[in-house]
Design a protein around this motif. Sequence first.
Motif, mmCIF file in Angstrom:
data_model
loop_
_atom_site.group_PDB
_atom_site.id
_atom_site.type_symbol
_atom_site.label_atom_id
_atom_site.label_comp_id
_atom_site.label_asym_id
_atom_site.label_seq_id
_atom_site.Cartn_x
_atom_site.Cartn_y
_atom_site.Cartn_z
ATOM 1 N N LEU A 125 0.840 -1.193 0.000
ATOM 2 C CA LEU A 125 0.000 0.000 0.000
ATOM 3 C C LEU A 125 0.873 1.240 0.000
ATOM 4 N N ASP A 126 0.382 2.283 -0.613
ATOM 5 C CA ASP A 126 1.134 3.536 -0.674
ATOM 6 C C ASP A 126 0.854 4.345 0.594
ATOM 7 N N VAL A 127 1.626 4.068 1.634
ATOM 8 C CA VAL A 127 1.392 4.751 2.915
ATOM 9 C C VAL A 127 1.697 6.236 2.830
ATOM 10 N N GLU A 128 2.617 6.606 1.964
ATOM 11 C CA GLU A 128 2.931 8.034 1.800
ATOM 12 C C GLU A 128 1.717 8.786 1.249
ATOM 13 N N GLN A 129 1.058 8.203 0.248
ATOM 14 C CA GLN A 129 -0.131 8.820 -0.338
ATOM 15 C C GLN A 129 -1.269 8.871 0.682
ATOM 16 N N LEU A 130 -1.486 7.774 1.408
ATOM 17 C CA LEU A 130 -2.531 7.759 2.434
ATOM 18 C C LEU A 130 -2.260 8.820 3.504
ATOM 19 N N ALA A 131 -1.004 8.975 3.863
ATOM 20 C CA ALA A 131 -0.635 9.984 4.864
ATOM 21 C C ALA A 131 -0.908 11.395 4.337
ATOM 22 N N ARG A 132 -0.551 11.640 3.073
ATOM 23 C CA ARG A 132 -0.818 12.968 2.476
ATOM 24 C C ARG A 132 -2.311 13.253 2.405
ATOM 25 N N GLU A 133 -3.085 12.260 1.956
ATOM 26 C CA GLU A 133 -4.534 12.429 1.820
ATOM 27 C C GLU A 133 -5.188 12.775 3.157
ATOM 28 N N ASN A 134 -4.606 12.301 4.239
ATOM 29 C CA ASN A 134 -5.182 12.510 5.569
ATOM 30 C C ASN A 134 -4.430 13.558 6.396
ATOM 31 N N GLN A 135 -3.584 14.348 5.738
ATOM 32 C CA GLN A 135 -2.813 15.413 6.383
ATOM 33 C C GLN A 135 -2.043 14.915 7.609
ATOM 34 N N MET A 136 -1.354 13.787 7.426
ATOM 35 C CA MET A 136 -0.552 13.216 8.515
ATOM 36 C C MET A 136 0.750 12.658 7.966
ATOM 37 N N GLN A 137 1.496 13.499 7.240
ATOM 38 C CA GLN A 137 2.702 13.052 6.552
ATOM 39 C C GLN A 137 3.714 12.381 7.461
ATOM 40 N N LYS A 138 3.771 12.770 8.719
ATOM 41 C CA LYS A 138 4.758 12.181 9.628
ATOM 42 C C LYS A 138 4.286 10.858 10.231
ATOM 43 N N VAL A 175 -0.801 14.841 18.683
ATOM 44 C CA VAL A 175 0.065 13.857 18.027
ATOM 45 C C VAL A 175 -0.445 12.440 18.310
ATOM 46 N N VAL A 176 -0.876 12.196 19.546
ATOM 47 C CA VAL A 176 -1.433 10.881 19.896
ATOM 48 C C VAL A 176 -2.658 10.590 19.034
ATOM 49 N N SER A 177 -3.560 11.549 18.949
ATOM 50 C CA SER A 177 -4.797 11.386 18.182
ATOM 51 C C SER A 177 -4.500 11.120 16.702
ATOM 52 N N MET A 178 -3.570 11.877 16.139
ATOM 53 C CA MET A 178 -3.211 11.707 14.730
ATOM 54 C C MET A 178 -2.632 10.315 14.481
ATOM 55 N N ASN A 179 -1.759 9.838 15.362
ATOM 56 C CA ASN A 179 -1.137 8.536 15.167
ATOM 57 C C ASN A 179 -2.105 7.386 15.409
ATOM 58 N N CYS A 180 -3.039 7.547 16.332
ATOM 59 C CA CYS A 180 -4.065 6.518 16.523
ATOM 60 C C CYS A 180 -4.962 6.453 15.284
ATOM 61 N N ARG A 181 -5.267 7.597 14.717
ATOM 62 C CA ARG A 181 -6.058 7.649 13.488
ATOM 63 C C ARG A 181 -5.270 7.013 12.339
ATOM 64 N N ALA A 182 -3.969 7.267 12.275
ATOM 65 C CA ALA A 182 -3.120 6.656 11.240
ATOM 66 C C ALA A 182 -3.151 5.133 11.357
ATOM 67 N N PHE A 183 -3.041 4.631 12.577
ATOM 68 C CA PHE A 183 -3.117 3.185 12.818
ATOM 69 C C PHE A 183 -4.440 2.637 12.283
ATOM 70 N N ASP A 184 -5.538 3.331 12.598
ATOM 71 C CA ASP A 184 -6.865 2.888 12.156
ATOM 72 C C ASP A 184 -6.981 2.873 10.630
ATOM 73 N N ILE A 185 -6.394 3.859 9.965
ATOM 74 C CA ILE A 185 -6.438 3.920 8.500
ATOM 75 C C ILE A 185 -5.770 2.687 7.899
ATOM 76 N N GLY A 186 -4.591 2.334 8.393
ATOM 77 C CA GLY A 186 -3.897 1.146 7.899
ATOM 78 C C GLY A 186 -4.647 -0.129 8.205
ATOM 79 N N HIS A 187 -5.194 -0.217 9.414
ATOM 80 C CA HIS A 187 -5.932 -1.410 9.844
ATOM 81 C C HIS A 187 -7.185 -1.602 8.988
ATOM 82 N N GLU A 188 -7.913 -0.527 8.741
ATOM 83 C CA GLU A 188 -9.120 -0.591 7.915
ATOM 84 C C GLU A 188 -8.787 -0.924 6.469
ATOM 85 N N TYR A 189 -7.679 -0.416 5.967
ATOM 86 C CA TYR A 189 -7.247 -0.693 4.603
ATOM 87 C C TYR A 189 -7.164 -2.202 4.391
ATOM 88 N N VAL A 190 -6.522 -2.905 5.324
ATOM 89 C CA VAL A 190 -6.361 -4.361 5.196
ATOM 90 C C VAL A 190 -7.696 -5.070 5.348
#
Length: 195
Positions: A125-138, A175-190
């Motif tokens: 998966l293109d995690v860089e693109q998913l991060a950009r789309e969700n304004q969470m590049q880091k 930062v915690v909220s953003m990273n928990c949301r990032a985790f959820d995005i990857g988990h839902e993707y799969v």
Amino acid sequence: MKTDIILSGVGGQGILSIATIIGEAATRMGLALKQAEVHGMSQRGGDVQSNLRLSDRPIASDLIALGTADMIISLEPMEALRYLPYLSESGWIITSSAPFKNIPNYPDEQALAEELKAQPHIVSLDVEQLARENQMQKSANVILLGAAASFLKILDAATLRESVGRIFASKGEEVVSMNCRAFDIGHEYVKNLKL
């Protein structure tokens, strides 16, 4: 029960943060943990790799033998292929599809993608693109961890997600909220892949 994971990527992508989160979750669950890290020229975009071994029994060695890894989690597709000899026949590759071209003779992207696609157990998966789309590049690395969570049978996804919060707690609630949301995005993707 045991799980051997090779984490790979390029310096600065957050591979060691993934290792820290997994290690914290494993410790919370009372699992034995051994880790060996190789830091290349990380400040210059060099190879960064970590062997992470988790078990409900004592672990003798911190190194993963050829052909025995249960998973490769990689933030860079060429780096995923570099460690392919370590993957067991039933092992999974969870990798970013976005290349990090840090060398002048980087392989042809199409050939790289085809070689990855030929592997029997892979999520790319293109995690860089998913991060950009969700304004969470880091947080691209945490998106990748979320994608890998379903395959880490020794750890449950809820514990991993809680560990994301604990690891980033010192950086503040945003930062915690953003990273928990990032985790959820990857988990839902799969989950949506229906593998």
